[in-house]
Design a protein around this motif. Structure first.
Motif, PDB file in Angstrom:
ATOM      1  N   SER A  47     -14.306  -2.061   3.886  1.00 52.08           N
ATOM      2  CA  SER A  47     -12.895  -1.784   4.188  1.00 52.08           C
ATOM      3  C   SER A  47     -12.086  -3.076   4.240  1.00 52.08           C
ATOM      4  CB  SER A  47     -12.777  -1.042   5.516  1.00 52.08           C
ATOM      5  OG  SER A  47     -13.422   0.210   5.463  1.00 52.08           O
ATOM      6  N   LEU A  48     -12.659  -4.113   4.852  1.00 57.42           N
ATOM      7  CA  LEU A  48     -11.969  -5.400   4.948  1.00 57.42           C
ATOM      8  C   LEU A  48     -11.731  -5.995   3.568  1.00 57.42           C
ATOM      9  CD1 LEU A  48     -10.927  -7.833   6.593  1.00 57.42           C
ATOM     10  CD2 LEU A  48     -13.289  -8.665   6.670  1.00 57.42           C
ATOM     11  N   LEU A  49     -12.771  -6.005   2.724  1.00 55.03           N
ATOM     12  CA  LEU A  49     -12.637  -6.604   1.397  1.00 55.03           C
ATOM     13  C   LEU A  49     -11.719  -5.785   0.492  1.00 55.03           C
ATOM     14  CD1 LEU A  49     -16.316  -7.774   0.784  1.00 55.03           C
ATOM     15  CD2 LEU A  49     -14.332  -9.161   1.405  1.00 55.03           C
ATOM     16  N   LEU A  50     -11.742  -4.460   0.641  1.00 59.26           N
ATOM     17  CA  LEU A  50     -10.828  -3.629  -0.138  1.00 59.26           C
ATOM     18  C   LEU A  50      -9.378  -3.996   0.163  1.00 59.26           C
ATOM     19  CD1 LEU A  50     -12.544  -0.120   0.068  1.00 59.26           C
ATOM     20  CD2 LEU A  50     -12.119  -1.449  -2.008  1.00 59.26           C
ATOM     21  N   GLU A  51      -9.084  -4.208   1.448  1.00 57.47           N
ATOM     22  CA  GLU A  51      -7.725  -4.581   1.832  1.00 57.47           C
ATOM     23  C   GLU A  51      -7.370  -5.965   1.295  1.00 57.47           C
ATOM     24  OE1 GLU A  51      -3.936  -4.464   3.432  1.00 57.47           O
ATOM     25  OE2 GLU A  51      -5.411  -2.878   3.075  1.00 57.47           O
ATOM     26  N   VAL A  52      -8.305  -6.902   1.373  1.00 60.28           N
ATOM     27  CA  VAL A  52      -8.063  -8.258   0.871  1.00 60.28           C
ATOM     28  C   VAL A  52      -7.744  -8.229  -0.620  1.00 60.28           C
ATOM     29  CG1 VAL A  52      -9.154 -10.487   0.404  1.00 60.28           C
ATOM     30  CG2 VAL A  52      -9.427  -9.411   2.650  1.00 60.28           C
ATOM     31  N   TYR A  53      -8.547  -7.529  -1.390  1.00 60.30           N
ATOM     32  CA  TYR A  53      -8.327  -7.515  -2.838  1.00 60.30           C
ATOM     33  C   TYR A  53      -7.124  -6.670  -3.226  1.00 60.30           C
ATOM     34  CZ  TYR A  53     -12.314 -10.333  -4.046  1.00 60.30           C
ATOM     35  OH  TYR A  53     -13.172 -11.395  -4.206  1.00 60.30           O
ATOM     36  N   ALA A  54      -6.796  -5.654  -2.436  1.00 59.49           N
ATOM     37  CA  ALA A  54      -5.581  -4.893  -2.709  1.00 59.49           C
ATOM     38  C   ALA A  54      -4.353  -5.786  -2.541  1.00 59.49           C
ATOM     39  CB  ALA A  54      -5.496  -3.685  -1.778  1.00 59.49           C
ATOM     40  N   ARG A  55      -4.350  -6.622  -1.510  1.00 54.12           N
ATOM     41  CA  ARG A  55      -3.225  -7.535  -1.292  1.00 54.12           C
ATOM     42  C   ARG A  55      -3.155  -8.580  -2.396  1.00 54.12           C
ATOM     43  NH1 ARG A  55      -3.151  -8.831   5.259  1.00 54.12           N
ATOM     44  NH2 ARG A  55      -3.243  -6.655   5.985  1.00 54.12           N
ATOM     45  N   ARG A  56      -4.313  -9.087  -2.800  1.00 53.49           N
ATOM     46  CA  ARG A  56      -4.329 -10.087  -3.871  1.00 53.49           C
ATOM     47  C   ARG A  56      -3.848  -9.488  -5.192  1.00 53.49           C
ATOM     48  NH1 ARG A  56      -7.025 -14.943  -3.456  1.00 53.49           N
ATOM     49  NH2 ARG A  56      -7.939 -15.405  -1.403  1.00 53.49           N
TER      50      ARG A  56
END
Length: 344
Positions: A47-56
């Protein structure tokens, strides 16, 4: 397969450690890597990485996509002729012995499929943020599928359980940087076989299955390349200084008898694959016109289903042929190209 690196080098590990230490200092979070890998549940990290890459991803523009597609070694399309690859797949699948079942694999597999089953580094694969990894070797995935099908048999732990034979043509993606000639990319298609069964004593399963795999590839190559291309098979018996009689009579002699135009012999000096294969392994070579002999197939027995099913009596034989390498080394003749274009 057996050419996979066993572990990262000492210099690679040292360099990675320095990078991680720098990142932890820069963000002001000591032991950040430990927190992410050990204290977060896999679903929370996802969940954390999904949010990070969505923002990127939101910050990117079309030009960046164009530049990345051109420069990223993972994303460039293959330089191989698709029609030639399809023709090889058609020949290979139509030549498969009846005991084999063809499988269309997913582009991804469980995280650790490569490094947990075989002695290779996780760096060999491209891990995803959804707790999976892209398929770097289809034989590992076929091994898991074999284990699933073996386990589904009520009597799988007895000699009466049916063996499982699977085949696949799949595009693999390798994570390590390959320092090879231009035109060969990080991804390539592999035609692979995987056979699992029960130990029947005296190397019987291994010998019969190695012979089955080799026989298939020899027959498929003759159909695809024609009968004039010289073929050679090299068998290695890793558990003995000199080849054991069961290997000589059960593999080499029987193959030579049924494929008289093929050179079949032993390679007891082989070092590649030791620690990866168990008892037996083999290579198949072919010689293009006016060129040096080239390796086309690598295979042998491994202990992966023993690990997956926690049963020392399980046996597994794998093999694979790099499809693009085959099609590049042995291009279609002019008449063959016309036939492929016209369908004649």
């Amino acid at each position: 397969m057996a050419s996979s690196p066993s572990t990262p080098s000492t210099s690679d590990l040292s360099n990675r450690s320095r990078i991680i230490n720098r990142i932890e200092r820069d963000v002001g979070v000591p032991r950040l890597a430990d927190i992410l890998s050990n204290r977060l549940a896999p679903t929370d990290l996802q969940s954390l990485l999904l949010e990070v890459y969505a923002r990127r991803a939101k910050k990117r523009d079309p030009k960046a996509l164009l530049d990345d597609h051109f420069s990223n070694r993972f994303t460039r399309p293959s330089a191989s002729d698709p029609a030639r690859l399809i023709e090889w797949d058609r020949v290979a699948f139509s030549t498969l012995p009846r005991v084999f079942q063809a499988v269309e694999l997913s582009p991804v597999c469980p995280l650790g499929t490569g490094s947990v089953l075989s002695p290779i580094s996780q760096d060999w694969t491209v891990s995803t943020i959804r707790n999976t990894e892209t398929v770097a070797d289809s034989t590992n995935v076929l091994a898991i599928e074999c284990a699933v099908r073996r386990r589904e048999q009520k009597n799988f732990s007895t000699v009466h359980a049916a063996s499982v034979h699977l085949a696949s043509s799949h595009r693999l993606l390798r994570g390590q940087k390959i320092s090879i000639r231009p035109g060969v990319l990080q991804h390539f298609r592999l035609f692979s076989l995987c056979s699992s069964g029960r130990d029947s004593g005296n190397l019987q399963f291994e010998a019969e299955t190695v012979r089955l795999h080799i026989g298939f590839f020899l027959k498929a190559f003759k159909r695809f390349l024609g009968s004039k291309i010289p073929l050679r098979v090299a068998i290695s018996d890793f558990r003995s200084g000199a080849p054991r009689s069961a290997v000589r009579s059960g593999v080499v002699d029987k193959l030579q008898s049924s494929h008289k135009s093929v050179r079949v012999g032993f390679d007891q000096d082989r070092m590649q694959g030791r620690g990866y294969y168990g008892e037996l392994c083999f290579k198949i070579f072919a010689t293009p016109a006016a060129r040096r002999e080239q390796e086309l197939v690598d295979g042998g027995d491994v202990n992966w289903t023993q690990k997956l099913l926690n049963n020392a009596k399980e046996r597994l034989v794998i093999s694979g042929c790099g499809s693009e390498r085959l099609c590049e080394l042995f291009g279609a003749t002019d008449s063959r190209r016309r036939s492929l274009r016209t369908g004649c």
